[in-house]
Design a protein around this motif. Structure first.
Motif, PDB file in Angstrom:
ATOM      1  N   ASP A 102       0.793  -1.226   0.000  1.00  0.00           N
ATOM      2  CA  ASP A 102       0.000   0.000   0.000  1.00  0.00           C
ATOM      3  C   ASP A 102       0.831   1.285   0.000  1.00  0.00           C
ATOM      4  OD1 ASP A 102       1.017  -0.205   2.522  1.00  0.00           O
ATOM      5  OD2 ASP A 102      -0.881   0.097   3.571  1.00  0.00           O
ATOM      6  N   THR A 103       2.112   1.180  -0.301  1.00  0.00           N
ATOM      7  CA  THR A 103       2.989   2.352  -0.276  1.00  0.00           C
ATOM      8  C   THR A 103       3.931   2.316  -1.467  1.00  0.00           C
ATOM      9  OG1 THR A 103       2.942   2.272   2.131  1.00  0.00           O
ATOM     10  CG2 THR A 103       4.634   3.636   1.139  1.00  0.00           C
ATOM     11  N   LEU A 104       4.273   3.510  -1.929  1.00  0.00           N
ATOM     12  CA  LEU A 104       5.150   3.636  -3.083  1.00  0.00           C
ATOM     13  C   LEU A 104       6.013   4.867  -2.900  1.00  0.00           C
ATOM     14  CD1 LEU A 104       5.568   2.342  -5.924  1.00  0.00           C
ATOM     15  CD2 LEU A 104       3.866   3.921  -6.756  1.00  0.00           C
ATOM     16  N   LEU A 105       7.306   4.747  -3.084  1.00  0.00           N
ATOM     17  CA  LEU A 105       8.225   5.874  -2.979  1.00  0.00           C
ATOM     18  C   LEU A 105       8.473   6.439  -4.372  1.00  0.00           C
ATOM     19  CD1 LEU A 105      10.087   7.599  -1.223  1.00  0.00           C
ATOM     20  CD2 LEU A 105      11.864   5.890  -1.591  1.00  0.00           C
ATOM     21  N   VAL A 106       8.124   7.722  -4.550  1.00  0.00           N
ATOM     22  CA  VAL A 106       8.272   8.372  -5.851  1.00  0.00           C
ATOM     23  C   VAL A 106       8.933   9.727  -5.631  1.00  0.00           C
ATOM     24  CG1 VAL A 106       7.038   9.300  -7.838  1.00  0.00           C
ATOM     25  CG2 VAL A 106       6.214   7.237  -6.742  1.00  0.00           C
ATOM     26  N   HIS A 107       9.946  10.036  -6.431  1.00  0.00           N
ATOM     27  CA  HIS A 107      10.645  11.315  -6.337  1.00  0.00           C
ATOM     28  C   HIS A 107      10.611  11.990  -7.712  1.00  0.00           C
ATOM     29  CE1 HIS A 107      13.939  14.175  -5.816  1.00  0.00           C
ATOM     30  NE2 HIS A 107      13.704  14.054  -4.518  1.00  0.00           N
ATOM     31  N   PRO A 108      10.436  13.306  -7.760  1.00  0.00           N
ATOM     32  CA  PRO A 108      10.389  13.993  -9.062  1.00  0.00           C
ATOM     33  C   PRO A 108      11.608  13.720  -9.942  1.00  0.00           C
ATOM     34  CG  PRO A 108       9.705  15.486  -7.324  1.00  0.00           C
ATOM     35  CD  PRO A 108      10.178  14.220  -6.642  1.00  0.00           C
ATOM     36  N   ARG A 109      12.783  13.567  -9.356  1.00  0.00           N
ATOM     37  CA  ARG A 109      13.990  13.302 -10.140  1.00  0.00           C
ATOM     38  C   ARG A 109      13.832  12.047 -10.992  1.00  0.00           C
ATOM     39  NH1 ARG A 109      17.348  13.326  -6.089  1.00  0.00           N
ATOM     40  NH2 ARG A 109      16.853  11.191  -5.563  1.00  0.00           N
ATOM     41  N   GLU A 110      13.308  10.969 -10.401  1.00  0.00           N
ATOM     42  CA  GLU A 110      13.144   9.721 -11.143  1.00  0.00           C
ATOM     43  C   GLU A 110      11.976   9.791 -12.122  1.00  0.00           C
ATOM     44  OE1 GLU A 110      14.048   9.600  -7.817  1.00  0.00           O
ATOM     45  OE2 GLU A 110      16.057   9.029  -8.455  1.00  0.00           O
ATOM     46  N   VAL A 111      10.942  10.552 -11.786  1.00  0.00           N
ATOM     47  CA  VAL A 111       9.772  10.654 -12.662  1.00  0.00           C
ATOM     48  C   VAL A 111      10.101  11.441 -13.924  1.00  0.00           C
ATOM     49  CG1 VAL A 111       7.438  11.610 -12.856  1.00  0.00           C
ATOM     50  CG2 VAL A 111       8.116  10.383 -10.788  1.00  0.00           C
ATOM     51  N   PHE A 112      10.826  12.551 -13.773  1.00  0.00           N
ATOM     52  CA  PHE A 112      11.061  13.422 -14.922  1.00  0.00           C
ATOM     53  C   PHE A 112      12.348  13.118 -15.689  1.00  0.00           C
ATOM     54  CE2 PHE A 112       7.917  15.800 -12.490  1.00  0.00           C
ATOM     55  CZ  PHE A 112       7.005  16.058 -13.494  1.00  0.00           C
ATOM     56  N   ARG A 113      13.224  12.314 -15.135  1.00  0.00           N
ATOM     57  CA  ARG A 113      14.456  11.956 -15.853  1.00  0.00           C
ATOM     58  C   ARG A 113      14.151  11.342 -17.226  1.00  0.00           C
ATOM     59  NH1 ARG A 113      17.659   8.535 -12.375  1.00  0.00           N
ATOM     60  NH2 ARG A 113      18.582  10.441 -11.592  1.00  0.00           N
ATOM     61  N   PRO A 114      13.294  10.309 -17.324  1.00  0.00           N
ATOM     62  CA  PRO A 114      13.031   9.756 -18.663  1.00  0.00           C
ATOM     63  C   PRO A 114      12.322  10.746 -19.582  1.00  0.00           C
ATOM     64  CG  PRO A 114      11.691   8.640 -17.005  1.00  0.00           C
ATOM     65  CD  PRO A 114      12.616   9.541 -16.278  1.00  0.00           C
TER      66      PRO A 114
END
Length: 185
Positions: A102-114
């Motif tokens: 029920d949890t997910l670690l998301v950071h803008p750096r990893e989201v916007f890199r691709p």
């Protein structure tokens, strides 16, 4: 007397030990790398699914391609970003993170890199809820708003955040945070 000979022996080998340490340190010099964007696999998509302008089409893309990803695990939350061009045609997708039940670690750096590397004009954020209930949590809403702000700084539009659940009882099995009014205008 024994200690004097040991000291003399140590003095003889001390410079050699220092030279060896210097050689090891010089062999560990950091060298920069050359990077490139690499397509991992083709995702044949019917022409009617190549345009991602509604949450329905984003959910259909998920159901067609994401479960085939070798890192996808339907028993935990998985986060994917769809990369789209200015005409909202899907350029591809990138598997960003695998979480827990029920949890997910998301950071803008990893989201916007691709998105930056792939020259995407916009992104569609997507993740699944293993429970099957696509209703967004408070954490989903907060992360979405943080990612929208990060995208604004980068001039990469976040078109939507689609939460995938299980279709049942005539329900479509997804929730669009934009349609639910959680996006700022």
């Amino acid at each position: 007397m024994k200690s004097d000979s040991c000291q003399a022996t140590n003095d003889l080998f001390q410079p050699a030990l220092l030279d060896t340490a210097k050689q090891r340190a010089s062999s560990r010099v950091f060298n920069p790398k050359e990077f490139k964007l690499l397509a991992l696999r083709e995702c044949p998509t019917p022409s009617q699914m190549q345009l991602c302008d509604t949450p329905d089409k984003a959910a259909a893309y998920w159901r067609e391609h994401i479960p085939a990803n070798p890192h996808f695990n339907r028993d935990v939350e998985c986060f994917v970003v769809l990369l789209v061009n200015t005409r909202r045609k899907i350029l591809g997708h990138c598997f960003i993170s695998t979480g827990t039940l029920d949890t997910l670690l998301v950071h803008p750096r990893e989201v916007f890199r691709p998105a930056i590397i792939g020259a995407a004009a916009a992104v569609v954020l997507m993740h699944n809820h293993p429970s099957g209930d696509p209703s967004p949590s408070e954490a989903d809403i907060k992360v979405t708003r943080d990612l929208i702000r990060a995208g604004q700084l980068l001039k990469i539009e976040v078109l939507d955040h689609v939460v995938i659940g299980q279709p049942d009882n005539g329900q479509n099995g997804y929730a669009s945070l934009r349609e639910l009014g959680y996006f700022y205008s």
